[in-house]
Design a protein around this motif. Structure first.
Motif: not given
Length: 333
Positions: A10-20, A124-128, A143-150
């Motif tokens: 049994y293990v408990k871990i904090c998983c953090r995926s990457g920002h897009g 992981g977060g989707r890229g913008g 003149r705008f683009a989407q930010p990446g998803e966190p």
């Protein structure tokens, strides 16, 4: 250190995926083009946290002290429609039979049962999107683009259920560890007091003609284990995976063999009613203490409808017959 103490289930871990990565809002410019259209590329996807099955692993020990798993961030998009690089995935290798759960809700996310099987634990977060996606007849130069998803930060639990052919079921001090040490090369900690086994031990039992099967010594249950008393649920869950359950009752029990067997059975049924449909074998242990007359008397009191055998691990009595009986049950159907 006893052999079993490295068994981590049994293990408990904090998983953090990457920002897009963010999309680019670049407008095309070169020596021939003073006012070009949008050519901003898309941001890269953030890294996933991935779980992968590995048949060579037996425990979760390698993850025991890894409390945080952090995947890489995606890179931003560039000019000339260049997409950003995908963030580095983090891959956690686990033994077969590992279940992934959400630590907050207890929800089962998936189970890994095959070598090489991969599942995404944290997306992981989707890229913008780059600005060229937003060009239209009425908007020639966005003149705008989407930010990446966190990315996400989630606490997950990885839990291993033993994959074994035979699970040993009995009260503390029923002789389970002694049997395992006699029939296999496993070296469980053995002593004449309750709860010696506090982690499951696996042993490979050699059988005739180079055949073998896996036996698991599961920590002794006590009345009330299904309510979480004693060592409780944490260890009862290992029994779910065994294909045959070997009930072990010592000849020197204070109750009758039938009574002790029925208490064990009711504990299993309270924990998971499906367990009582598994094939069962009963072994009366420590029979080196019995004379023939007493053994015959006990034989008459055995529960009906379950194959039973008298054994003594210390005196090596009935061990080969027990292996035959178990092999027959494992290979039925």
């Amino acid at each position: 250190m006893p052999q079993g103490s490295n068994f981590v289930d049994y293990v408990k871990i904090c998983c953090r995926s990457g920002h897009g990565g963010a999309g680019s809002a670049h407008l095309h410019r070169d020596k021939h083009t003073a006012k070009g259209g949008p050519d901003g590329g898309d941001g890269g996807r953030g890294g996933h946290v991935i779980v992968k099955g590995n048949a060579q692993l037996w425990t979760l020990l390698h993850l025991k002290y890894r409390k945080h798993v952090i995947a890489g961030n995606g890179e931003p998009g560039g000019s000339s429609l260049k997409s950003g690089k995908t963030g580095q995935d983090e891959i956690l290798e686990v033994p077969l039979g590992t279940i992934a759960k959400d630590a907050e809700t207890g929800e089962i996310l998936f189970e890994i049962n095959e070598d090489g099987e991969t599942r995404i634990l944290t997306d992981g977060g989707r890229g913008g999107l780059g600005n060229w996606h937003f060009k239209s007849a009425t908007l020639q130069t966005p003149r705008f683009a989407q930010p990446g998803e966190p990315g996400q930060e989630v606490w997950n639990v990885l839990e291993l259920k033993l994959l074994a052919d035979v699970g040993l079921v009995g009260f503390p001090n029923a002789g389970k560890s002694t049997l395992l040490s006699v029939v296999s090369a496993a070296k469980p900690e053995i002593a004449d007091y309750a709860f010696t086994t506090i982690v499951p031990n696996l042993g490979i039992v050699a059988y005739r003609d180079s055949k073998s099967f896996v036996m698991a010594d599961i920590p002794g249950i006590i009345e009330g284990a299904s309510q979480g008393k004693g060592l409780g649920f944490r260890f009862l869950r290992h029994i779910e995976r065994n294909s045959v359950l070997l009930f072990m009752v010592p000849a020197d029990t204070n109750r009758t063999i039938q009574e002790e067997y029925e208490i064990l059975l009711s504990e299993l049924e309270a924990y998971n009613p499906e367990l009582i449909h598994k094939p069962r074998v009963l072994a009366v242990t420590k029979t080196d203490l019995l004379d023939d007359e007493l053994q015959q008397e006990m034989q008459a009191q055995l529960p009906k409808g379950i194959p039973a055998i008298f054994i003594s691990s210390v005196a090596q009595k009935g061990i080969d017959k027990l292996k035959d009986l178990l092999w027959t049950e494992i290979n039925k159907g």
